[in-house]
Design an enzyme around this catalytic site. Structure first.
Site, PDB file in Angstrom:
ATOM      1  N   GLY A 144       5.837   4.641  -7.342  1.00  8.38           N
ATOM      2  CA  GLY A 144       4.944   3.897  -8.168  1.00  8.38           C
ATOM      3  C   GLY A 144       3.464   4.360  -8.736  1.00  8.38           C
ATOM      4  O   GLY A 144       2.594   5.178  -8.707  1.00  8.38           O
ATOM      5  N   LEU A 145       4.102   4.561  -9.884  1.00 11.53           N
ATOM      6  CA  LEU A 145       3.180   5.463 -11.282  1.00 11.53           C
ATOM      7  C   LEU A 145       2.443   4.064 -11.884  1.00 11.53           C
ATOM      8  O   LEU A 145       1.544   3.781 -12.545  1.00 11.53           O
ATOM      9  CB  LEU A 145       3.927   6.144 -11.898  1.00 11.53           C
ATOM     10  N   THR A 146       3.093   3.446 -12.486  1.00 13.88           N
ATOM     11  CA  THR A 146       2.719   2.371 -13.354  1.00 13.88           C
ATOM     12  C   THR A 146       1.602   1.073 -12.902  1.00 13.88           C
ATOM     13  O   THR A 146       2.087   0.594 -11.354  1.00 13.88           O
ATOM     14  CB  THR A 146       4.411   1.854 -14.223  1.00 13.88           C
ATOM     15  N   SER A 167       2.145   4.102 -20.587  1.00 19.70           N
ATOM     16  CA  SER A 167       2.301   4.968 -20.915  1.00 19.70           C
ATOM     17  C   SER A 167       1.815   5.618 -21.214  1.00 19.70           C
ATOM     18  O   SER A 167       1.759   7.390 -20.481  1.00 19.70           O
ATOM     19  CB  SER A 167       2.513   4.420 -22.953  1.00 19.70           C
ATOM     20  N   ARG A 173      42.495  -9.634 -28.957  1.00 20.58           N
ATOM     21  CA  ARG A 173      41.839 -11.005 -30.314  1.00 20.58           C
ATOM     22  C   ARG A 173      43.028 -11.227 -31.323  1.00 20.58           C
ATOM     23  O   ARG A 173      43.017 -10.280 -32.402  1.00 20.58           O
ATOM     24  CB  ARG A 173      40.830 -10.874 -29.653  1.00 20.58           C
ATOM     25  N   GLY A 228      31.593 -15.262 -30.635  1.00 20.24           N
ATOM     26  CA  GLY A 228      31.297 -15.485 -30.076  1.00 20.24           C
ATOM     27  C   GLY A 228      31.227 -15.350 -27.882  1.00 20.24           C
ATOM     28  O   GLY A 228      30.885 -15.539 -27.434  1.00 20.24           O
ATOM     29  N   GLU A 261      11.087   4.391 -17.531  1.00 20.82           N
ATOM     30  CA  GLU A 261      10.289   5.957 -17.851  1.00 20.82           C
ATOM     31  C   GLU A 261       9.914   7.062 -19.283  1.00 20.82           C
ATOM     32  O   GLU A 261      10.491   7.872 -19.577  1.00 20.82           O
ATOM     33  CB  GLU A 261      11.929   6.863 -17.224  1.00 20.82           C
ATOM     34  N   SER A 291      10.925   4.738 -26.156  1.00 21.60           N
ATOM     35  CA  SER A 291      11.221   5.796 -27.183  1.00 21.60           C
ATOM     36  C   SER A 291      10.230   6.503 -27.851  1.00 21.60           C
ATOM     37  O   SER A 291      10.455   7.902 -28.138  1.00 21.60           O
ATOM     38  CB  SER A 291      12.537   5.118 -27.645  1.00 21.60           C
TER      39      SER A 291
HETATM   40  C1  LIG Z   1      12.607  -3.080 -15.133  1.00 19.02           C
HETATM   41  C2  LIG Z   1      11.782  -2.038 -15.123  1.00 19.02           C
HETATM   42  C3  LIG Z   1      11.267  -1.697 -14.029  1.00 19.02           C
HETATM   43  C4  LIG Z   1      10.763  -0.150 -13.928  1.00 19.02           C
HETATM   44  N1  LIG Z   1      10.526   0.215 -12.668  1.00 19.02           N
HETATM   45  C5  LIG Z   1       9.391   1.050 -13.021  1.00 19.02           C
HETATM   46  C6  LIG Z   1       9.469   2.117 -11.643  1.00 19.02           C
HETATM   47  O1  LIG Z   1      10.183   2.197 -10.733  1.00 19.02           O
HETATM   48  N2  LIG Z   1       8.500   3.123 -11.280  1.00 19.02           N
HETATM   49  C7  LIG Z   1       6.981   2.692 -12.283  1.00 19.02           C
HETATM   50  O2  LIG Z   1       6.422   3.461 -12.188  1.00 19.02           O
HETATM   51  N3  LIG Z   1       8.066   1.892 -13.199  1.00 19.02           N
HETATM   52  C8  LIG Z   1       8.496   1.318 -13.745  1.00 19.02           C
HETATM   53  N4  LIG Z   1       8.269   1.167 -14.934  1.00 19.02           N
HETATM   54  C9  LIG Z   1       7.394   0.855 -16.106  1.00 19.02           C
HETATM   55  C10 LIG Z   1       7.737   0.920 -17.208  1.00 19.02           C
HETATM   56  O3  LIG Z   1       8.039   2.873 -17.036  1.00 19.02           O
HETATM   57  C11 LIG Z   1       6.352   1.036 -18.619  1.00 19.02           C
HETATM   58  O4  LIG Z   1       7.173  -0.056 -18.527  1.00 19.02           O
HETATM   59  C12 LIG Z   1       6.490   2.108 -19.135  1.00 19.02           C
HETATM   60  O5  LIG Z   1       6.287   3.567 -19.290  1.00 19.02           O
HETATM   61  C13 LIG Z   1       6.422   1.371 -20.562  1.00 19.02           C
HETATM   62  O6  LIG Z   1       4.791   1.165 -20.674  1.00 19.02           O
HETATM   63  P1  LIG Z   1       4.142  -0.165 -20.215  1.00 19.02           P
HETATM   64  O7  LIG Z   1       5.684  -1.363 -20.220  1.00 19.02           O
HETATM   65  O8  LIG Z   1       3.010  -0.896 -20.046  1.00 19.02           O
HETATM   66  O9  LIG Z   1       4.391  -0.574 -22.101  1.00 19.02           O
HETATM   67  P2  LIG Z   1       2.672   0.371 -22.807  1.00 19.02           P
HETATM   68  O10 LIG Z   1       3.061   1.604 -22.170  1.00 19.02           O
HETATM   69  O11 LIG Z   1       1.420  -0.984 -22.980  1.00 19.02           O
HETATM   70  O12 LIG Z   1       3.636   0.991 -24.223  1.00 19.02           O
HETATM   71  C14 LIG Z   1       3.161  -0.620 -25.396  1.00 19.02           C
HETATM   72  C15 LIG Z   1       4.371  -0.914 -26.619  1.00 19.02           C
HETATM   73  O13 LIG Z   1       3.307   0.791 -27.038  1.00 19.02           O
HETATM   74  C16 LIG Z   1       3.646   1.570 -27.319  1.00 19.02           C
HETATM   75  N5  LIG Z   1       3.092   2.940 -27.244  1.00 19.02           N
HETATM   76  C17 LIG Z   1       2.358   3.448 -26.122  1.00 19.02           C
HETATM   77  N6  LIG Z   1       1.472   4.468 -26.459  1.00 19.02           N
HETATM   78  C18 LIG Z   1       1.752   4.871 -27.535  1.00 19.02           C
HETATM   79  C19 LIG Z   1       1.472   5.891 -28.419  1.00 19.02           C
HETATM   80  N7  LIG Z   1       0.319   6.636 -27.782  1.00 19.02           N
HETATM   81  N8  LIG Z   1       1.949   5.722 -29.705  1.00 19.02           N
HETATM   82  C20 LIG Z   1       3.203   5.274 -30.446  1.00 19.02           C
HETATM   83  N9  LIG Z   1       3.230   4.365 -29.361  1.00 19.02           N
HETATM   84  C21 LIG Z   1       2.575   4.043 -28.386  1.00 19.02           C
HETATM   85  C22 LIG Z   1       5.070   2.161 -26.479  1.00 19.02           C
HETATM   86  O14 LIG Z   1       5.897   2.797 -26.885  1.00 19.02           O
HETATM   87  C23 LIG Z   1       5.372   0.611 -25.696  1.00 19.02           C
HETATM   88  O15 LIG Z   1       6.816   0.107 -27.740  1.00 19.02           O
HETATM   89  C24 LIG Z   1       9.422   0.338 -14.896  1.00 19.02           C
HETATM   90  C25 LIG Z   1       9.837  -1.112 -15.919  1.00 19.02           C
HETATM   91  C26 LIG Z   1      10.683  -2.191 -15.846  1.00 19.02           C
HETATM   92  C27 LIG Z   1      10.489  -2.910 -17.112  1.00 19.02           C
END
Ligand SMILES: Cc1cc2nc3c(=O)[nH]c(=O)nc-3n(C[C@H](O)[C@H](O)[C@H](O)COP(=O)(O)OP(=O)(O)OC[C@H]3O[C@@H](n4cnc5c(N)ncnc54)[C@H](O)[C@@H]3O)c2cc1C
Length: 385
Positions: free
Chosen positions: A124-126, A132, A269, A341, A364, A367
């Site tokens: 539970g991090l996000t 990010s 195909r 298709g 995790e 990119s």
């Molecule tokens: C199906 C799924 C399962 C997941 N499982 C887990 C889990 O088990 N535990 C957990 O803790 N999290 C989990 N996550 C969360 C995941 O790790 C986050 O979605 C991810 O870290 C990105 O955070 P965000 O979605 O808030 O995007 P944001 O951080 O809001 O980023 C949005 C965009 O901004 C860009 N961005 C942000 N900061 C910067 C920067 N400094 N420089 C350049 N670009 C930047 C990003 O690359 C992205 O393109 C899961 C997500 C999904 C979709």
């Protein structure tokens, strides 16, 4: 440099391939269609020892090295990214954190249960407002007079969160300390304040479990801190180092599956009176997929070899994660192109590969975040500070 796998690694890979084709593949399409998190299949994966793959045998794990772990993860990921996600979360994010940071009591209490699959764990991090920028946790932990902690906040996008019996919950203990106030708590989820609910409407990974979690006066005893107060950010980053490796290995499997399906379809195909495999532009797509698949696997093995040697591997792991996840998206996209298709409907698995691949460049660490980690190693300037 030796690219040959040992006899034991080849045997484990063959066993994982047979298991994945026999048990995982036949259920993958239906589980995705029905949005079914298949606990019976999770139990079978646990019986194979894959949920504690890199955990030493003394704690109930399989005691595999990192290269062999990548072979297993690749083989499961070849057939179903939802089940591969279970391995990545349970083994890399949860078990590896306990191994690295846990006290002996914590390891003895949790690792055997997690490795056997008796318990699932989640990471539970996000949070809704913290992605990010993981150091910026809004969840608060406040110490009580008896030494225990009361945790309030919310977590978002947590894989396995609806089924986990153990949650690693990251929280801020002292907002004035910024990331030096973060801590990771081992939260047993059978308490009323732990409130998971299913997250609906995902584009892919339909057979995986993803939760949002309310934390309402959740209690963690004094001895439920993983590492020390203040170690939370380091715990998270070391977990992600293993988790990213596992995601990258799973993506090699996705690349391989996309390629295999495309080669088979191209030979079968016929258009213009010939199999489409005879056309150079189709062969080009297959060749480009093959190059990316092999390159991704080599980058994963390099990161794994460094981990097995106990050498620093953060940058190499980010390179592998960045390349393999982007390659998986690219290969799945080309696989649909080869299928025409037919690739656009779920009668062919490439439709699912495409949707499932998409999340891997997000979770995790996106990119962009991987590139900043690589850029930091190149320049010495930390754009993430
Ligand atoms: C199906 C799924 C399962 C997941 N499982 C887990 C889990 O088990 N535990 C957990 O803790 N999290 C989990 N996550 C969360 C995941 O790790 C986050 O979605 C991810 O870290 C990105 O955070 P965000 O979605 O808030 O995007 P944001 O951080 O809001 O980023 C949005 C965009 O901004 C860009 N961005 C942000 N900061 C910067 C920067 N400094 N420089 C350049 N670009 C930047 C990003 O690359 C992205 O393109 C899961 C997500 C999904 C979709």
């Amino acid at each position: 440099m030796d690219f040959e796998l040992s006899d034991e690694q080849q045997l484990i890979r063959r066993t994982a391939r047979e298991f994945s084709d026999r048990e995982v593949a036949p259920r993958a399409t239906e589980n995705a269609r029905n949005q079914h998190f298949d606990l019976d299949l999770v139990a079978r994966i646990a019986d194979q020892g894959y949920l504690g793959a890199i955990v030493p045998r003394e704690y109930g794990g399989a005691g595999l090295d990192y290269i062999t772990y990548s072979l297993v993860t690749e083989e499961i990921g070849r057939n179903d990214s939802a089940m591969r996600t279970v391995i990545s979360v349970q083994t890399s994010l949860v078990c590896s954190s306990l191994l690295r940071w846990g006290t002996e009591e914590q390891k003895q209490r949790y690792l055997p249960r997690l490795c056997s699959g008796e318990w699932l764990g989640c990471f539970g991090l996000t949070e809704p407002d913290t992605g990010s920028d993981a150091a910026n946790q809004r969840t608060r932990a406040v110490r009580q007079d008896d030494g225990s902690w009361r945790i309030n906040g919310a977590k978002m996008w947590i894989s396995l969160g609806n089924h986990a019996r153990l949650a690693l919950v990251f929280a801020q203990t002292d907002p004035e300390m910024a990331h030096r106030g973060l801590a990771c708590f081992l939260v047993e989820t059978d308490q009323p304040g732990f409130q998971p609910s299913e997250l609906h409407g995902k584009m892919g990974l339909h057979a995986s479990d993803t939760a949002q979690i309310g934390l309402d006066d959740v209690v963690a005893p004094a001895d439920a801190v993983l590492g020390d107060i203040g170690d939370g950010f380091k715990v998270a980053m070391s977990a992600l180092d293993s988790g990213r490796y596992s995601v990258a290995a799973g993506c090699v499997g996705l690349c391989e599956a996309s390629l295999d399906a495309s080669v088979a379809y191209a030979k079968e195909r016929k258009q213009f009176g010939r199999p489409i495999a005879a056309f150079q532009l189709v062969q080009e797509m297959l060749a480009d997929m093959k190059v990316r698949t092999d390159a991704a696997r080599m980058l994963v093995w390099r990161a794994g070899a460094l981990k097995d040697a106990g050498k620093p591997s953060t940058t190499e792991t980010s390179i592998a994660k960045l390349y393999a996840t982007e390659a998986a998206c690219w290969c799945a996209d080309r696989a649909i192109q080869v299928h025409g298709g037919s690739g656009y409907v779920d009668d062919h698995p490439v439709e699912r590969y495409y949707r499932d691949a998409r999340v891997t460049t997000l979770y995790e660490g996106t990119s962009q975040i991987q590139k900043l980690i690589i850029g930091r190693a190149l320049t010495g300037v930390n754009a993430l500070a």
